[in-house]
Write a protein that holds these residues in place. Structure first.
Motif, PDB file in Angstrom:
ATOM      1  N   GLY A 179      46.029  67.671  20.619  1.00  0.00           N
ATOM      2  CA  GLY A 179      46.807  67.105  19.677  1.00  0.00           C
ATOM      3  C   GLY A 179      47.874  66.344  20.402  1.00  0.00           C
ATOM      4  N   ASP A 180      48.440  65.406  19.529  1.00  0.00           N
ATOM      5  CA  ASP A 180      49.857  64.727  19.896  1.00  0.00           C
ATOM      6  C   ASP A 180      50.865  65.784  20.206  1.00  0.00           C
ATOM      7  OD1 ASP A 180      48.456  62.428  20.335  1.00  0.00           O
ATOM      8  OD2 ASP A 180      49.228  61.631  18.154  1.00  0.00           O
ATOM      9  N   LYS A 181      50.650  66.916  19.190  1.00  0.00           N
ATOM     10  CA  LYS A 181      51.749  68.027  19.590  1.00  0.00           C
ATOM     11  C   LYS A 181      51.084  69.284  18.938  1.00  0.00           C
ATOM     12  CE  LYS A 181      56.062  69.661  17.117  1.00  0.00           C
ATOM     13  NZ  LYS A 181      56.974  69.265  16.005  1.00  0.00           N
ATOM     14  N   LEU A 182      51.434  70.378  20.088  1.00  0.00           N
ATOM     15  CA  LEU A 182      50.701  71.715  19.753  1.00  0.00           C
ATOM     16  C   LEU A 182      51.940  72.596  19.697  1.00  0.00           C
ATOM     17  CD1 LEU A 182      47.591  71.777  22.164  1.00  0.00           C
ATOM     18  CD2 LEU A 182      47.478  71.353  19.853  1.00  0.00           C
ATOM     19  N   ILE A 183      51.817  73.681  18.611  1.00  0.00           N
ATOM     20  CA  ILE A 183      52.757  74.899  18.822  1.00  0.00           C
ATOM     21  C   ILE A 183      51.873  76.093  18.762  1.00  0.00           C
ATOM     22  CG2 ILE A 183      54.506  75.807  17.478  1.00  0.00           C
ATOM     23  CD1 ILE A 183      55.167  73.110  15.978  1.00  0.00           C
ATOM     24  N   ALA A 184      52.093  76.803  19.882  1.00  0.00           N
ATOM     25  CA  ALA A 184      51.408  77.816  20.047  1.00  0.00           C
ATOM     26  C   ALA A 184      52.264  79.193  20.115  1.00  0.00           C
ATOM     27  CB  ALA A 184      50.699  77.907  21.389  1.00  0.00           C
ATOM     28  N   TYR A 185      51.852  80.308  19.582  1.00  0.00           N
ATOM     29  CA  TYR A 185      52.616  81.584  19.409  1.00  0.00           C
ATOM     30  C   TYR A 185      51.764  82.405  20.385  1.00  0.00           C
ATOM     31  CZ  TYR A 185      55.533  79.771  16.060  1.00  0.00           C
ATOM     32  OH  TYR A 185      56.719  79.141  15.147  1.00  0.00           O
ATOM     33  N   ILE A 186      52.338  83.209  21.266  1.00  0.00           N
ATOM     34  CA  ILE A 186      51.695  83.837  22.439  1.00  0.00           C
ATOM     35  C   ILE A 186      52.387  85.274  22.393  1.00  0.00           C
ATOM     36  CG2 ILE A 186      51.277  84.145  24.806  1.00  0.00           C
ATOM     37  CD1 ILE A 186      51.318  81.240  24.788  1.00  0.00           C
ATOM     38  N   GLY A 187      51.529  86.282  22.525  1.00  0.00           N
ATOM     39  CA  GLY A 187      52.069  87.753  22.603  1.00  0.00           C
ATOM     40  C   GLY A 187      52.664  88.081  24.275  1.00  0.00           C
ATOM     41  N   ALA A 188      53.197  89.152  24.417  1.00  0.00           N
ATOM     42  CA  ALA A 188      53.924  89.453  25.492  1.00  0.00           C
ATOM     43  C   ALA A 188      52.863  89.516  26.781  1.00  0.00           C
ATOM     44  CB  ALA A 188      54.670  90.657  25.463  1.00  0.00           C
ATOM     45  N   ASP A 189      51.527  89.521  26.418  1.00  0.00           N
ATOM     46  CA  ASP A 189      50.566  89.770  27.389  1.00  0.00           C
ATOM     47  C   ASP A 189      50.072  88.526  27.669  1.00  0.00           C
ATOM     48  OD1 ASP A 189      49.167  89.542  25.182  1.00  0.00           O
ATOM     49  OD2 ASP A 189      47.795  91.283  25.614  1.00  0.00           O
ATOM     50  N   GLY A 190      50.566  87.339  27.035  1.00  0.00           N
ATOM     51  CA  GLY A 190      49.802  86.172  27.119  1.00  0.00           C
ATOM     52  C   GLY A 190      48.751  85.755  26.450  1.00  0.00           C
ATOM     53  N   THR A 191      48.347  87.022  25.308  1.00  0.00           N
ATOM     54  CA  THR A 191      47.234  86.481  24.245  1.00  0.00           C
ATOM     55  C   THR A 191      47.792  85.525  23.438  1.00  0.00           C
ATOM     56  OG1 THR A 191      46.224  88.621  24.713  1.00  0.00           O
ATOM     57  CG2 THR A 191      45.733  87.636  22.773  1.00  0.00           C
ATOM     58  N   LEU A 192      46.844  84.396  23.205  1.00  0.00           N
ATOM     59  CA  LEU A 192      47.192  83.351  21.999  1.00  0.00           C
ATOM     60  C   LEU A 192      46.847  84.238  20.880  1.00  0.00           C
ATOM     61  CD1 LEU A 192      47.594  80.349  21.170  1.00  0.00           C
ATOM     62  CD2 LEU A 192      45.181  80.153  21.147  1.00  0.00           C
ATOM     63  N   LYS A 193      48.223  83.934  19.771  1.00  0.00           N
ATOM     64  CA  LYS A 193      47.864  84.483  18.625  1.00  0.00           C
ATOM     65  C   LYS A 193      47.536  83.424  17.620  1.00  0.00           C
ATOM     66  CE  LYS A 193      51.539  88.265  18.715  1.00  0.00           C
ATOM     67  NZ  LYS A 193      52.776  88.783  18.302  1.00  0.00           N
ATOM     68  N   THR A 194      48.488  82.279  17.536  1.00  0.00           N
ATOM     69  CA  THR A 194      48.084  81.357  16.721  1.00  0.00           C
ATOM     70  C   THR A 194      48.578  80.054  17.401  1.00  0.00           C
ATOM     71  OG1 THR A 194      50.102  81.192  15.181  1.00  0.00           O
ATOM     72  CG2 THR A 194      48.617  82.724  14.580  1.00  0.00           C
ATOM     73  N   ILE A 195      47.809  78.950  16.885  1.00  0.00           N
ATOM     74  CA  ILE A 195      47.966  77.472  17.325  1.00  0.00           C
ATOM     75  C   ILE A 195      47.838  76.619  16.268  1.00  0.00           C
ATOM     76  CG2 ILE A 195      45.727  76.955  18.221  1.00  0.00           C
ATOM     77  CD1 ILE A 195      47.061  75.693  20.670  1.00  0.00           C
ATOM     78  N   ASP A 196      48.796  75.676  16.043  1.00  0.00           N
ATOM     79  CA  ASP A 196      48.952  74.468  15.254  1.00  0.00           C
ATOM     80  C   ASP A 196      48.905  73.264  15.907  1.00  0.00           C
ATOM     81  OD1 ASP A 196      49.197  76.237  13.062  1.00  0.00           O
ATOM     82  OD2 ASP A 196      51.152  76.298  13.132  1.00  0.00           O
ATOM     83  N   ALA A 197      48.057  72.418  15.329  1.00  0.00           N
ATOM     84  CA  ALA A 197      47.883  70.982  16.074  1.00  0.00           C
ATOM     85  C   ALA A 197      48.163  69.727  15.213  1.00  0.00           C
ATOM     86  CB  ALA A 197      46.306  70.766  16.551  1.00  0.00           C
ATOM     87  N   TYR A 198      48.750  68.829  15.781  1.00  0.00           N
ATOM     88  CA  TYR A 198      49.149  67.805  14.923  1.00  0.00           C
ATOM     89  C   TYR A 198      48.917  66.480  15.513  1.00  0.00           C
ATOM     90  CZ  TYR A 198      52.546  71.374  12.944  1.00  0.00           C
ATOM     91  OH  TYR A 198      52.752  72.748  12.596  1.00  0.00           O
TER      92      TYR A 198
END
Length: 217
Positions: A179-198
């Motif tokens: 995406g032109d813009k990505l917003i990701a939320y990641i846990g302390a261990d590096g695991t991806l929780k959620t990601i939004d693409a725009y």
């Protein structure tokens, strides 16, 4: 990195020791993935440079030029030019801001961040990478962008990574998000929780990607 003939100064408990071309102090500054830096023992910090190293006690800055290098424990920053600002009041002289420019690499444990410029606000636990090849990678995924990547770890268990400019996230399981813009939320261990693409978004899962490739063989 060849560290012969380099500027070296060491600081331990606010006393400066000149050793070649390096600066070392005891204050926690590079703690991107630490869950509780206040609970961790204070480790010495090394600042090195091949061209010059300036310590300005009035302005509260350390300026390293030429193959500049900062290290504390498992964390280090290398760049052409590094400026570290510290609090001039109080006994600890804690580093509050680091600005690194020119082929920047920031390594913390198993994580590596790269870009042309790094602005690191240690008070807010936030850094911004800029440059056309900005990237942050770890064992569980990689984020790249052509403009900037902002890494906000104020909440250690819910870190926010914002990538702008032809952004691409590749998870360790083979999934890809564009995406032109990505917003990701990641846990302390590096695991991806959620990601939004725009804008100009695309998602490729490993099975779909492999099927697509076989169809065009």
């Amino acid at each position: 990195m060849n560290r012969s003939n380099r500027y070296f100064v060491r600081i331990l408990h606010n006393f400066a020791l000149g050793i070649g071309s390096c600066l070392i102090m005891t204050t926690p500054i590079l703690a991107q993935t630490a869950s509780s830096s206040s609970a961790a023992p204070t480790l010495p910090i090394t600042i090195e440079a091949s061209d010059s190293l300036e310590w300005n006690q009035t302005d509260g800055t350390y300026i390293a030029k030429g193959d500049a290098y900062v290290e504390q424990g498992q964390a280090n920053i290398s760049a052409s030019h590094i400026i570290a600002n510290y609090a001039t009041q109080g006994e600890t002289r804690d580093i509050t801001q680091i600005t690194a420019t020119g082929s920047v690499t920031y390594i913390e444990g198993e994580n590596t961040a790269k870009g042309e410029k790094l602005d690191y606000d240690l008070i807010s636990n936030l850094y911004v990478l800029t440059g056309k090849n900005a990237s942050i990678s770890g064992p569980k995924g990689t984020m790249t962008a052509t403009k900037s990547i902002t890494y906000d770890s104020i909440d250690n268990n819910n870190r926010k990574v914002t990538a702008i400019g032809k952004a691409h996230y590749k998870n360790s399981d083979g999934r890809n998000v564009f995406g032109d813009k990505l917003i990701a939320y990641i846990g302390a261990d590096g695991t991806l929780k959620t990601i939004d693409a725009y804008d100009n978004t695309k998602v490729i899962t490993a099975p779909v990607s492999y099927t697509h490739l076989r169809a065009h063989e």
